[in-house]
Design a protein around this motif. Structure first.
Motif, short mmCIF file in Angstrom:
data_model
loop_
_atom_site.label_atom_id
_atom_site.label_comp_id
_atom_site.label_asym_id
_atom_site.label_seq_id
_atom_site.Cartn_x
_atom_site.Cartn_y
_atom_site.Cartn_z
N SER A 1 2.28 44.07 66.80
CA SER A 1 1.61 44.14 65.57
C SER A 1 1.25 42.82 65.31
O SER A 1 -0.01 42.38 64.78
CB SER A 1 2.48 44.71 64.52
N GLU A 2 2.23 41.80 65.15
CA GLU A 2 1.67 40.48 64.82
C GLU A 2 1.02 39.59 65.61
O GLU A 2 0.58 38.55 65.24
CB GLU A 2 2.96 39.72 64.24
N PRO B 1 -0.02 45.19 71.94
CA PRO B 1 0.66 46.19 71.22
C PRO B 1 1.64 45.62 70.25
O PRO B 1 1.99 46.45 69.20
CB PRO B 1 1.19 46.90 72.26
N ARG C 1 -2.23 38.94 67.87
CA ARG C 1 -3.77 39.28 68.09
C ARG C 1 -4.47 38.97 69.27
O ARG C 1 -5.69 39.14 69.41
CB ARG C 1 -4.47 38.65 66.90
#
Length: 244
Positions: A26-27, A24, A29
């Motif tokens: 954002s940066e 969760p 993966r």
């Protein structure tokens, strides 16, 4: 924390968004592994939904796998390789066609017949593969924009004619077998004459033979004008043969 992960993963599973799910943040993966998800989620019902999502994703990624197309519902996975036009599901016995995506095997109609749809309300004719009007620009299955190359067009055309030819040859064998069975019955005492049935079987054999080889003729014939007549006559013969 574990409660946050649990809520996050449960929501993704419930929304059918768990496949390719990432962290969760954002940066980041990174993707949670199956072992991690199973260690976080305690609900057996949610885990079952997760496993179904994994299976569904796997089938969708494999070009040679597909679900049974039975509209009544069937969860059987089928291997498409070699199944062609008449593949029977081993679980529900539904017969599918995997050459044109129509949900049911459609003998004696060819795949081209199944692509031409007509609206029951306004009579508009269209191709269900590309949704473009059927005439005057579309004309037939082999002009469909879904057929992406000349090689694909040639291959599909051959498959259609070959399958139709094979069907009529098998139907001819059935008529021969039926005639042999009727012949053995007619030899029994006290059985009234069955000559008319034998004659009908012979007519079936001959008609199926003509229909089979008309497929070969049509495949190699390049004369468009004469082919229109041939196709009309063939359709008429096939209609009466099926009735017989």
């Amino acid at each position: 924390s574990q409660p946050c992960w649990s809520e996050y993963l449960t929501t993704r599973i419930e929304q059918n968004m768990i496949v390719n799910c990432t962290c969760p943040i954002s940066e980041c993966r990174a993707q949670p592994t199956t072992a991690f998800i199973c260690s976080i989620i305690s609900s057996e019902e949610i885990i079952a939904k997760y496993e179904k999502a994994l299976l569904r994703g796997y089938v969708e990624c494999c070009s040679n796998l597909t679900w049974c197309t039975n509209p009544q519902g069937c969860d059987q996975i089928l291997l498409k390789d070699g199944l062609g036009y008449g593949a029977a599901c081993s679980k529900c016995s539904w017969i599918s066609c995997f050459n044109c995506n129509f949900p049911e095997a459609h003998y004696p109609a060819s795949c081209s017949h199944m692509s031409h749809m007509t609206c029951a309300k306004c009579n508009h004719g269209f191709c269900w593969r590309c949704l473009k009007p059927w005439r005057p620009t579309h004309k037939d299955y082999y002009n469909c924009s879904a057929m992406v190359s000349k090689a694909a067009w040639q291959e599909k055309r051959f498959q259609d004619y070959n399958e139709r030819c094979t069907f009529h040859h098998r139907a001819r064998e059935f008529a021969t077998s039926l005639r042999n069975r009727v012949s053995s019955v007619s030899e029994m005492p006290k059985i009234r004459t069955l000559t008319f049935v034998l004659d009908a079987c012979k007519a079936l054999e001959q008609a199926r033979k003509v229909l089979a080889y008309s497929c070969v003729y049509s495949y190699y014939n390049q004369d468009t004008e004469s082919m229109d007549v041939v196709e009309q006559q063939t359709e008429s013969l096939e209609l009466h043969t099926n009735a017989l």
